[in-house]
Design an enzyme around this catalytic site. Structure first.
Site, PDB file in Angstrom:
ATOM      1  N   ALA A 168       0.764  -1.244   0.000  1.00  0.00           N
ATOM      2  CA  ALA A 168       0.000   0.000   0.000  1.00  0.00           C
ATOM      3  C   ALA A 168       0.798   1.300   0.000  1.00  0.00           C
ATOM      4  CB  ALA A 168      -0.956   0.006   1.199  1.00  0.00           C
ATOM      5  N   ALA A 169       1.879   1.377   0.788  1.00  0.00           N
ATOM      6  CA  ALA A 169       2.585   2.657   0.920  1.00  0.00           C
ATOM      7  C   ALA A 169       3.094   3.130  -0.448  1.00  0.00           C
ATOM      8  CB  ALA A 169       3.743   2.514   1.899  1.00  0.00           C
ATOM      9  N   ASN A 172      -1.349   6.736  -1.874  1.00  0.00           N
ATOM     10  CA  ASN A 172      -2.220   7.475  -2.797  1.00  0.00           C
ATOM     11  C   ASN A 172      -3.344   6.595  -3.327  1.00  0.00           C
ATOM     12  OD1 ASN A 172      -0.890   9.903  -2.570  1.00  0.00           O
ATOM     13  ND2 ASN A 172       0.393   9.598  -4.371  1.00  0.00           N
ATOM     14  N   LYS A 173      -2.998   5.365  -3.679  1.00  0.00           N
ATOM     15  CA  LYS A 173      -4.028   4.456  -4.192  1.00  0.00           C
ATOM     16  C   LYS A 173      -5.024   4.089  -3.092  1.00  0.00           C
ATOM     17  CE  LYS A 173      -1.052   2.395  -7.758  1.00  0.00           C
ATOM     18  NZ  LYS A 173       0.234   3.011  -7.335  1.00  0.00           N
ATOM     19  N   CYS A 290       4.634  -0.528 -12.421  1.00  0.00           N
ATOM     20  CA  CYS A 290       5.185   0.671 -13.071  1.00  0.00           C
ATOM     21  C   CYS A 290       6.189   0.249 -14.136  1.00  0.00           C
ATOM     22  CB  CYS A 290       5.857   1.574 -12.037  1.00  0.00           C
ATOM     23  SG  CYS A 290       4.793   2.096 -10.689  1.00  0.00           S
TER      24      CYS A 290
END
Length: 313
Positions: A168-169, A172-173, A290
């Site tokens: 998670a970190a 933003n998502k 990414c």
């Protein structure tokens, strides 16, 4: 081992240790020493930033200067119309909804557009800086690239859903998921890095996010059979990757990752994706990276689906 090299790279230069493997504990145990060695290297090279260690020929990609500054409106605190009015009062000219990607790329001066795909995303000229803006410091807007907004948008959990953000970190998502859920439901967010989780908690609080549980835990160690996760129907999985698609950060002419590194990354990605698919109530999963490399994207998804057969479908 290649997997350890990947973890060290992520620890020092990437998005931090997200979902780790069996070498995670070793990398974390030597974090202070690794960071000290990196600091000494910068002193020897007489530079202050990691990117300054790169040769001048490998400076920022020219494509980065053409990417708009994207601003996601945080609908937990405000609405798109109010944010548009705010920027208009600040002297910006609103041009309406973009009709094409080319129109977004042509932005200049103090002009901005509504993105043509995402309904709560505004686009400004490249390099526009909003870090000192009241809307940013109050959590009314989130500075988030369009590609980073797509996973939560595509996952699209209904209000009231139970959702896992597996790696998670910086969050933003996670905040985007909360906005889509309208703060109704439950988000379980995992990351192994204590500092990043602390920063994430501050950011989520500033964004007005409620109904979330942060856990400093490797997602691979989470038990899908735990009754706590029996209602999890949606999972967002954004694991560690080569970062080859991060146009705003990737140096120009940087050597492509080796076949060995891609193989190590893909092995980890297959493992974590297969684990995510084992949650019993799962209905939809979004896997995102990414990376531009097929080995980390299509090949990973294809291999896991072939391995699991029709178990998930």
């Amino acid at each position: 081992p290649r997997s350890l090299q990947v973890l060290v790279y992520d620890l020092l230069f990437g998005k931090g240790l997200k979902c780790g493997g069996r070498w995670k504990a070793l990398a974390r145990r030597h974090r202070a020493r690794l960071e000290a060695e990196l600091a000494r290297l910068k002193v020897r090279q007489k530079v202050s930033r990691n990117e300054d260690l790169l040769a001048p020929a490998r400076a920022a990609s020219p494509g980065a200067s053409q990417v708009p500054r994207y601003v996601r409106v945080n609908t937990l605190k405000t609405c798109v119309d109010d944010v548009i009015d705010f920027f208009k009062r600040q002297g910006y000219s609103y041009l309406g909804k973009a009709a094409s990607v080319e129109e977004l790329r042509a932005l200049s001066g103090k002009k901005f557009l509504l993105d043509l795909h995402l309904p709560e995303l505004l686009a400004f000229p490249p390099q526009t800086d909003f870090h000192d803006s009241l809307l940013y410091t109050s959590g009314h807007i989130i500075l988030q690239d369009k590609a980073s907004c797509l996973p939560a948008f595509l996952l699209g959990p209904a209000a009231g859903s139970h959702v896992i953000d597996a790696c998670a970190a910086p969050g933003n998502k996670t905040s985007h998921l909360a906005a889509i859920l309208k703060n109704k439901g439950q988000i379980f967010a995992f990351d192994v890095d204590t500092k990043r989780l602390a920063t994430m908690s501050t950011m989520l609080t500033r964004a007005g996010v409620t109904g979330f549980q942060l856990a400093q835990q490797d997602f691979l160690t989470v038990d899908p059979g735990d009754p706590k996760y029996s209602k999890v129907t949606h999972i967002l999985l954004d694991p560690s990757c080569s970062g080859s698609g991060m146009v705003n950060r990737v140096p120009r002419e940087e050597a492509a990752p080796s076949a060995e590194r891609l193989q190590a990354l893909a092995g980890f990605q297959r493992k974590v994706l297969s684990h995510a698919l084992s949650f019993p109530a799962l209905r939809r999963l979004v896997y995102s990276t990414c990376s531009l490399h097929r080995e980390e994207n299509e090949d990973v998804v294809r291999a896991v689906l072939q391995e699991r057969g029709s178990a998930f479908r």
